[in-house]
Design a protein around this motif. Sequence first.
Motif, PDB file in Angstrom:
ATOM      1  N   VAL A  58      -2.531  -1.609  -4.786  1.00 58.58           N
ATOM      2  CA  VAL A  58      -1.969  -0.419  -4.167  1.00 58.58           C
ATOM      3  C   VAL A  58      -3.067   0.614  -3.863  1.00 58.58           C
ATOM      4  O   VAL A  58      -4.079   0.689  -4.560  1.00 58.58           O
ATOM      5  N   THR A  59      -2.888   1.376  -2.796  1.00 55.62           N
ATOM      6  CA  THR A  59      -3.778   2.484  -2.457  1.00 55.62           C
ATOM      7  C   THR A  59      -3.196   3.761  -3.044  1.00 55.62           C
ATOM      8  O   THR A  59      -2.129   4.226  -2.618  1.00 55.62           O
ATOM      9  N   VAL A  93       5.967   1.444   0.632  1.00 53.85           N
ATOM     10  CA  VAL A  93       5.719   2.500  -0.349  1.00 53.85           C
ATOM     11  C   VAL A  93       5.926   1.913  -1.740  1.00 53.85           C
ATOM     12  O   VAL A  93       6.919   1.221  -1.988  1.00 53.85           O
ATOM     13  N   VAL A  94       4.993   2.232  -2.668  1.00 55.76           N
ATOM     14  CA  VAL A  94       5.041   1.691  -4.031  1.00 55.76           C
ATOM     15  C   VAL A  94       5.534   2.780  -4.974  1.00 55.76           C
ATOM     16  O   VAL A  94       5.024   3.910  -4.963  1.00 55.76           O
ATOM     17  N   LEU A  95       6.556   2.430  -5.790  1.00 52.37           N
ATOM     18  CA  LEU A  95       7.159   3.349  -6.750  1.00 52.37           C
ATOM     19  C   LEU A  95       6.893   2.849  -8.157  1.00 52.37           C
ATOM     20  O   LEU A  95       6.731   1.645  -8.393  1.00 52.37           O
ATOM     21  N   ASN A  96       6.897   3.786  -9.127  1.00 54.71           N
ATOM     22  CA  ASN A  96       6.832   3.366 -10.522  1.00 54.71           C
ATOM     23  C   ASN A  96       8.237   3.179 -11.057  1.00 54.71           C
ATOM     24  O   ASN A  96       9.223   3.301 -10.317  1.00 54.71           O
ATOM     25  N   LYS A  97       8.343   2.926 -12.358  1.00 54.45           N
ATOM     26  CA  LYS A  97       9.657   2.636 -12.935  1.00 54.45           C
ATOM     27  C   LYS A  97      10.580   3.850 -12.920  1.00 54.45           C
ATOM     28  O   LYS A  97      11.796   3.709 -13.091  1.00 54.45           O
ATOM     29  N   TYR A  98      10.002   5.064 -12.722  1.00 53.62           N
ATOM     30  CA  TYR A  98      10.834   6.273 -12.627  1.00 53.62           C
ATOM     31  C   TYR A  98      11.175   6.607 -11.167  1.00 53.62           C
ATOM     32  O   TYR A  98      11.723   7.657 -10.875  1.00 53.62           O
ATOM     33  N   GLU A  99      10.801   5.685 -10.254  1.00 52.74           N
ATOM     34  CA  GLU A  99      11.015   5.830  -8.810  1.00 52.74           C
ATOM     35  C   GLU A  99      10.227   7.003  -8.228  1.00 52.74           C
ATOM     36  O   GLU A  99      10.587   7.573  -7.205  1.00 52.74           O
ATOM     37  N   ASP A 100       9.125   7.343  -8.874  1.00 52.39           N
ATOM     38  CA  ASP A 100       8.191   8.301  -8.310  1.00 52.39           C
ATOM     39  C   ASP A 100       7.240   7.559  -7.388  1.00 52.39           C
ATOM     40  O   ASP A 100       6.829   6.410  -7.669  1.00 52.39           O
ATOM     41  N   VAL A 101       6.818   8.218  -6.294  1.00 52.88           N
ATOM     42  CA  VAL A 101       5.877   7.599  -5.369  1.00 52.88           C
ATOM     43  C   VAL A 101       4.486   7.580  -6.018  1.00 52.88           C
ATOM     44  O   VAL A 101       3.991   8.618  -6.473  1.00 52.88           O
ATOM     45  N   VAL A 102       3.872   6.363  -6.045  1.00 52.41           N
ATOM     46  CA  VAL A 102       2.539   6.244  -6.650  1.00 52.41           C
ATOM     47  C   VAL A 102       1.494   5.765  -5.653  1.00 52.41           C
ATOM     48  O   VAL A 102       0.298   5.869  -5.914  1.00 52.41           O
ATOM     49  N   GLY A 103       1.898   5.204  -4.488  1.00 51.49           N
ATOM     50  CA  GLY A 103       0.903   4.732  -3.547  1.00 51.49           C
ATOM     51  C   GLY A 103       1.503   3.978  -2.392  1.00 51.49           C
ATOM     52  O   GLY A 103       2.727   3.870  -2.245  1.00 51.49           O
ATOM     53  N   ILE A 104       0.581   3.404  -1.555  1.00 48.85           N
ATOM     54  CA  ILE A 104       0.943   2.629  -0.372  1.00 48.85           C
ATOM     55  C   ILE A 104       0.266   1.269  -0.471  1.00 48.85           C
ATOM     56  O   ILE A 104      -0.884   1.163  -0.926  1.00 48.85           O
ATOM     57  N   ILE A 105       0.964   0.223  -0.050  1.00 50.16           N
ATOM     58  CA  ILE A 105       0.355  -1.101   0.037  1.00 50.16           C
ATOM     59  C   ILE A 105       0.541  -1.625   1.447  1.00 50.16           C
ATOM     60  O   ILE A 105       1.596  -1.449   2.062  1.00 50.16           O
ATOM     61  N   SER A 106      -0.555  -2.270   1.952  1.00 51.51           N
ATOM     62  CA  SER A 106      -0.506  -2.783   3.315  1.00 51.51           C
ATOM     63  C   SER A 106      -0.758  -4.277   3.327  1.00 51.51           C
ATOM     64  O   SER A 106      -1.202  -4.863   2.335  1.00 51.51           O
ATOM     65  N   LYS A 107      -0.500  -4.886   4.506  1.00 47.69           N
ATOM     66  CA  LYS A 107      -0.738  -6.322   4.639  1.00 47.69           C
ATOM     67  C   LYS A 107      -2.211  -6.647   4.439  1.00 47.69           C
ATOM     68  O   LYS A 107      -2.575  -7.644   3.809  1.00 47.69           O
ATOM     69  N   SER A 108      -3.086  -5.794   4.978  1.00 40.88           N
ATOM     70  CA  SER A 108      -4.528  -6.057   4.850  1.00 40.88           C
ATOM     71  C   SER A 108      -4.971  -6.055   3.393  1.00 40.88           C
ATOM     72  O   SER A 108      -5.808  -6.861   2.970  1.00 40.88           O
ATOM     73  N   GLU A 109      -4.413  -5.161   2.603  1.00 39.60           N
ATOM     74  CA  GLU A 109      -4.752  -5.112   1.173  1.00 39.60           C
ATOM     75  C   GLU A 109      -4.242  -6.351   0.459  1.00 39.60           C
ATOM     76  O   GLU A 109      -4.881  -6.886  -0.450  1.00 39.60           O
ATOM     77  N   LEU A 110      -3.059  -6.823   0.854  1.00 45.91           N
ATOM     78  CA  LEU A 110      -2.531  -8.058   0.269  1.00 45.91           C
ATOM     79  C   LEU A 110      -3.440  -9.239   0.598  1.00 45.91           C
ATOM     80  O   LEU A 110      -3.732 -10.081  -0.261  1.00 45.91           O
ATOM     81  N   ILE A 111      -3.894  -9.277   1.869  1.00 50.69           N
ATOM     82  CA  ILE A 111      -4.763 -10.388   2.271  1.00 50.69           C
ATOM     83  C   ILE A 111      -6.069 -10.360   1.474  1.00 50.69           C
ATOM     84  O   ILE A 111      -6.548 -11.381   0.976  1.00 50.69           O
ATOM     85  N   LYS A 112      -6.662  -9.145   1.341  1.00 51.31           N
ATOM     86  CA  LYS A 112      -7.884  -9.022   0.537  1.00 51.31           C
ATOM     87  C   LYS A 112      -7.634  -9.461  -0.906  1.00 51.31           C
ATOM     88  O   LYS A 112      -8.479 -10.104  -1.536  1.00 51.31           O
TER      89      LYS A 112
END
Length: 704
Positions: A7-8, A99-118
Amino acid sequence: MKTKHLVTYNFITIHQDATVREVLQSFLDYRQDIACVVEEKKLIGIVTKYSLYRWLLDHANLEANIIHCIKRDVVTLLEEESVYYAKDLLVKENIGHAVVLNKYEDVVGIISKSELIKGFISERQNLVNRLQTLMNNLQESVLSVDTHLHVTSYNTSALTILHKTKSELTGQPITQTFPQIAANLRAVIRTKEIIKHKRLSIGDNTLIASFIPLKEWDTITGAMVVLKDITDFEYIADELETTKKLENMLDNALEVAYDGVVMIDNERNITKANKEFLSLIGISNSSSILGTSIDTVAPELTNHKHTIHSEKIVGELITIQGKKAILTQTPIYQDEQQVGTIIKLISKQLDVWKDLLSHLEKLEHELTYYKESFTAMGQHAGPFAHIVSKSSSMEELKQKALIAARSFSNILITGKSGTGKELIADGIHSASGRTGKFIKINCAAIPEELLESEIFGYSDGAFTGAKKGGKPGKFELAHEGTLFLDEIGDMPMTLQAKLLRILQEKEFERVGGTETIKVDTRIIAATNQDPAKLIAEGTFREDLYYRINVIQLHIPPLSERQEDIQLLCDHFIKKFNTKTNRDVIGISQEHLEKLLDYEWPGNVRQLENVLERAYHFSTSKWIDPEHIVLEKSRDPEASDTHKPPNERLDREKKLQETEKNMLIQALKNAGGNRTKAAKLLGMSRSSFYNKLKKYEVKEATQFM
């Protein structure tokens, strides 16, 4: 791998009241294409570059609120979810970001396809590295080829076992270097079948090989060989076979042995027993006692005075099952560790041993000869090298003893019990150059009625029980050598007179014999008593004293040479280590003080006994202080060192006065003739003159 690892966390967050200009500026600053609209960490929606571009085309107002550009239907992921789930979700929704959330549904970051590929590429590389590391650490050798039999990969073990470098293998056709491997790889590629456990030889190594086809999308792309070096296993197998043969030979040897033989392990359990041993203990089948304690099967061995298993025993007579037997026991060692014990019992025809016992006396003489030869071989280390000391008093004594050894005179060694009088006498003989033997006899240890026959020997039929043909005495055995008379102060007066005659005339007759035997024997006498006191008490002849006291050497007690104690401790501990196969280091300096403060009435012999006891009871690498037991002296006059200095000086003065009075009395009896007086005292003329000079007996008026 989880989503949170890719995650970014450095992402753009905005509020609903932000303007288009502010959001565009954030995109430029962060160089990102998406911004999260957040209210108290909760996700409201997202704004993308493309949604802003479309709105600007329609309205062209940079100061407008972005609320109309917010996308509220957003794809979200939890940070603990798998990256594989994230990949599938992005593909399914056909989006580039989530958009990436934690267990409290707070926003913690962004994930993209390029990051997944890396992430997938990194994980793949890690997997490849782990597989390569695993291959390189395998004991087996692994090598793969393509369909043209060119080497594509290998591990470190393959380089070692094939004796090749990387450049010699990489991309090279294996047909040229290892044709026997190439033939099987070609067969696997052709048949697509695995070949298992093929035996091969490469150089001096014997290998077991397995050949496996390699497939990609159901198409054969090459083959792999796995090699296992079994050279060591074959060697071990040969050793096991040899061991089995040796065990069979041992079993056969035990069965034909005339003596009873039993072997036990460290737990005292029986591991082997032959028929003779079974017959001796009254058992018919060995299988019934294998694994059974020797204490149960043959308790007579346990009750023997020696401890079974812990020591070597040679020729001890015991009774087992009511039968007499001779016991021999030898510990068995492997890699310097005891692994068992072999016990041999001789019970048949013991009368055959009588002839052997009759030769014991001859063997004793031979042993003395070999001992003297061995001592002579070690003369380069000095005749007194076996006497452990560094004190000035002992070194001075050794020098005097060396001078005395090269003379022809008789020697008297005085000193307390346990100081080493016999060692000094042995060294004097070794340094004397005399070709005969060193014969010793303890005048106090032999009964008076046997002492005369021991010293002078006896003729055939001299008394009841006398050996046929007679027996030579110690004087004869020491011809051209040295006779050591230990504890001469305990010699009976009747023998003293006969000894004096021999010293004067150099000849004697055996007990019960008439033949005169001439001898050239040097006398070294020793006593722990006060000669002057014995003479005064009438238990020792005055003339004999002067015959043997031509040169006197006094050994100082251990209490007067404390600097030797540590040296002696080290010497004795090394001696004990050699006998027991232990590795005791020694006694610490702190506990050595306990020995230095002791008076040692028993001298060096007592020190050795104290250390020997402590050595056996100590369980560590150092002598334990609690095992050093020092007894209080029961005889307050056991050592001169217990007496005040003035008292010791008084005794020396009295001894000198007694000796001076003897000289004067002899001169009176000889009418002043010094040569005659010397002869009366059994002394040489030069020794007599030296003593006159020592005591300043000058004028005739002193004795006329």
